[in-house]
Design an enzyme around this catalytic site. Structure first.
Site, PDB file in Angstrom:
ATOM      1  N   HIS A  93       0.839  -1.214   0.000  1.00 14.87           N
ATOM      2  CA  HIS A  93       0.000   0.000   0.000  1.00 14.87           C
ATOM      3  C   HIS A  93       0.867   1.254   0.000  1.00 14.87           C
ATOM      4  CE1 HIS A  93      -3.971   1.903   1.596  1.00 14.87           C
ATOM      5  NE2 HIS A  93      -3.238   2.821   0.998  1.00 14.87           N
TER       6      HIS A  93
ATOM      7  N   ARG B 203       2.162   8.913  -6.538  1.00 15.33           N
ATOM      8  CA  ARG B 203       1.832  10.251  -7.084  1.00 15.33           C
ATOM      9  C   ARG B 203       2.256  10.460  -8.530  1.00 15.33           C
ATOM     10  NH1 ARG B 203      -1.451  10.312  -3.033  1.00 15.33           N
ATOM     11  NH2 ARG B 203      -0.696  11.157  -1.054  1.00 15.33           N
TER      12      ARG B 203
ATOM     13  N   HIS C 163     -10.847   0.952   0.972  1.00  9.50           N
ATOM     14  CA  HIS C 163     -10.627   2.009   1.956  1.00  9.50           C
ATOM     15  C   HIS C 163     -11.977   2.153   2.668  1.00  9.50           C
ATOM     16  CE1 HIS C 163      -9.393   6.340   2.990  1.00  9.50           C
ATOM     17  NE2 HIS C 163     -10.693   6.341   3.190  1.00  9.50           N
TER      18      HIS C 163
ATOM     19  N   ASP D  72       0.977   2.600   3.741  1.00  8.73           N
ATOM     20  CA  ASP D  72       0.110   3.686   3.261  1.00  8.73           C
ATOM     21  C   ASP D  72       0.938   4.970   3.086  1.00  8.73           C
ATOM     22  OD1 ASP D  72      -2.029   5.163   2.396  1.00  8.73           O
ATOM     23  OD2 ASP D  72      -3.082   5.214   4.320  1.00  8.73           O
TER      24      ASP D  72
ATOM     25  N   HIS E 251       2.947  14.200   0.600  1.00  3.67           N
ATOM     26  CA  HIS E 251       2.355  15.507   0.269  1.00  3.67           C
ATOM     27  C   HIS E 251       3.466  16.535   0.419  1.00  3.67           C
ATOM     28  CE1 HIS E 251      -1.789  14.139   0.115  1.00  3.67           C
ATOM     29  NE2 HIS E 251      -1.624  13.506   1.258  1.00  3.67           N
TER      30      HIS E 251
ATOM     31  N   GLY F 240      -2.659  12.104   5.210  1.00  2.00           N
ATOM     32  CA  GLY F 240      -1.632  11.153   4.798  1.00  2.00           C
ATOM     33  C   GLY F 240      -0.247  11.491   5.296  1.00  2.00           C
TER      34      GLY F 240
HETATM   35 ZN   LIG Z   1      -6.878   4.639   2.228  1.00  2.00          ZN
END
Ligand SMILES: [Zn+2]
Length: 432
Positions: free
Chosen positions: A61, A65, A180, A306, A310, A325
Site C-alpha cells: 500500500h 503520485r 478504503h 500507506d 504531500h 496522509g
Molecule cells: Zn486509504
C-alpha cells in the site's frame, strides 16, 4: 552468469519455516540455493554476519503520485525510499492524475517502473472510473496490463450495489478487492479521531463507526460474491473483531495495518500538527491495542505503510485544510521492531511474515519467499544498531512524517532486488 552470495546471516524464510545461519546464493536474478558454506564462484560476496536475511519485503500500500503529482513523489523517488526502508516490492495505489483506471495508465506505471525504479512496482487498478464511485473501471484490461488488485483507495465505494458488481468481476479475474473502509456520511467534515482528544483540540471528529459500518457491509458482500476482500489500513477494534470473525467462518477476508496505527494514538497528536493527520485517523489507545493484538493473533495479515507523500506547501496550511496522509517507507521496519518485536508481542519469524508471506497471500505475486527459483529479492536487517530518522534526508520527495527525529533500534541494512544490491545502510543507494 551474475552471482551474488549473501554469507553467514540468520536466514528467516517463513514460507518454508526456515530459521538458521546460512548463505543465500542468487544466480541471474533468481534464488539458486540457501545452504551452509556456499561458494561464490567468482560472484559478488556480501557478509551478513549478525544480521537477519529475509525474503524481500513487500509493501502492498504505497502512493507514488506518478503520473500527475510528481512534485510530491515519483515512481523513481518512491522506489528509492522503499529500497532504503528494506522493501523490494511496492504496490502503487491508483489515485494518481489521471487515476489508474485504464490499461493506458497501468502500462505507463509498469513501463516507467521498469526504466527508473530500483524496486519492483506493482500497480493496483481503480475499482471505478476516476475512482468516482459511479461506474466500473476497465478491470479486465487493467489485469492484462499488470494490475495485481483493485481499489479506489483514498475513497470508499459508497454504492454497495456497484461494489457487489466489482467483487463479482474481481472474482472472475481472480483479483483481490482492497477497500478504503470509510462511510463518507459518517466521517464528513472530520479531521481526527472522534474522542476526548478531538474535543480538547476543538477539531471535528471522524468516528470509528465510519470505518466499522463499511467493514461490516463489505464482509457481507464478500460472503455473497465469494470475492477476496482486503481491508486497507485497519484501525478500529470493532473492525479487527469483524475481520477475525469472518476469517473464523472461512471467508476470504484479510486486512493490513500501518506502522502509524500500531505506534500512535489520538492522544499523541500535537495541537495542529498536520504530520499527524491521516485517514483513518490515529485512533484511541484501546484501538491501537486491538491492532497490535490482531497482528499478534494473525488476524492482521500484513504491515503496509500507506506511504502518502504531500509536499510541504500542502501540509503547511491550517490543520483543517491539510490533506490526509503521511510518508512511511523508511520508518516501517524500525517501528515494527520497536512496537511489536522488542515488547515481545510477536516473534522475529512473525515480523518477517508480516512483510513477506502475509502480503504475498493477499496478492499472489510469486514473491515473499527464498524458495529455489524465486525472484532474488532479499531484505537484510539488523536489530543491533541505533539510528535517528532525519526526514530531511529521506529519499522521498515529501517530508510529512510524524517520526522525524525519532530514535530507532534496528532497521534495514541491505536491499537486494533481482540479485542486485540496490541499497545499503553504509553506502546508501547503489543502483541508478
Ligand atoms: Zn486509504
Amino acid at each position: 552468469m551474475a552471482r551474488l552470495l549473501i554469507k553467514n546471516g540468520r536466514v528467516i524464510d517463513p514460507s518454508a519455516g526456515f530459521d538458521r545461519i546460512a548463505d543465500v546464493l542468487i544466480e541471474d536474478g533468481l534464488v539458486a540455493a540457501v545452504e551452509s558454506n556456499l561458494a561464490a564462484a567468482g560472484g559478488e560476496v556480501r557478509d551478513a554476519s549478525g544480521c537477519i536475511v529475509a525474503p524481500g519485503f513487500i509493501d502492498m500500500h504505497v502512493h507514488l503520485r506518478d503520473p500527475g503529482m510528481e512534485h510530491a513523489e515519483t515512481i523513481e523517488s518512491g522506489a528509492r525510499a522503499a529500497a532504503a526502508g528494506g522493501f523490494t516490492s511496492i504496490c502503487a495505489m491508483p489515485n494518481t492524475q489521471p487515476v489508474n483506471d485504464s490499461p493506458t495508465v497501468t502500462s505507463y506505471i509498469v513501463e516507467r517502473a521498469r526504466r527508473v525504479a530500483v524496486t519492483n512496482v506493482f500497480p493496483i487498478g481503480a475499482i471505478t472510473r476516476n475512482s468516482a464511485g459511479e461506474e466500473l473501471a476497465a478491470i479486465g484490461s487493467m489485469k492484462r496490463a499488470g494490475v495485481v488488485a483493485i481499489s479506489d483507495d483514498g475513497r470508499p465505494v459508497m454504492n454497495a450495489r456497484l461494489l457487489r458488481r466489482a467483487m463479482e468481476f474481481a472474482k472472475s479475474f481472480d483479483l483481490p478487492v482492497i477497500e478504503h473502509c470509510e462511510d463518507l456520511n459518517l466521517s464528513a467534515g472530520g479531521d481526527m479521531h472522534e474522542g476526548v482528544s478531538s474535543t480538547r483540540l476543538g477539531l471535528r471528529g471522524i468516528p470509528s463507526c465510519s470505518e466499522d459500518v463499511m467493514v461490516a457491509r463489505d464482509i457481507l458482500l464478500a460472503e455473497v460474491t465469494g470475492a477476496r476482500f482486503h481491508v486497507a489500513h485497519i484501525s478500529s477494534r470493532h473492525s479487527i473483531a469483524m475481520v477475525a470473525e469472518a476469517a473464523r467462518k472461512g471467508l476470504p477476508v484479510t486486512c493490513e495495518a500501518t506502522p502509524h496505527h500500531f505506534s500512535l494514538s489520538d492522544a499523541d497528536v500535537p495541537p495542529y500538527d498536520s504530520n499527524y493527520k491521516m485517514k483513518p485517523p490515529l485512533r484511541a489507545a484501546c484501538d491501537v491495542g486491538a491492532v497490535i493484538e490482531g497482528i499478534a493473533s494473525g488476524t492482521v495479515e500484513a504491515i503496509a505503510t500507506d506511504h502518502a507523500p504531500h509536499p510541504g506547501s500542502e501540509k503547511m496550511q491550517e490543520f483543517e485544510r491539510c490533506p490526509f496522509g503521511v510518508i512511511g517507507l523508511e520508518t516501517a521496519l524500525g517501528l515494527a521492531l520497536e512496537r511489536l518485536l522488542y515488547p515481545g508481542k510477536i516473534s522475529l519469524a512473525r515480523l518477517v511474515a508480516l512483510f513477506t508471506v502475509g502480503p504475498e497471500k493477499v496478492l499472489r505475486l510469486g514473491r515473499g519467499t527464498l524458495a529455489r527459483g524465486a525472484p532474488g529479492d532479499v531484505t537484510v536487517f539488523d536489530t543491533g544498531f541505533e539510528w535517528t530518522y532525519d526526514v530531511n534526508r529521506s529519499y522521498s520527495k515529501s517530508r510529512n512524517s510524524p517520526f522525524d527525529n525519532r530514535r530507532f533500534r534496528g532497521g534495514p541494512v541491505m536491499t537486494v532486488v533481482a540479485g542486485k544490491v540496490v541499497w545499503t545502510r553504509e553506502d546508501g543507494l547503489l543502483a541508478p
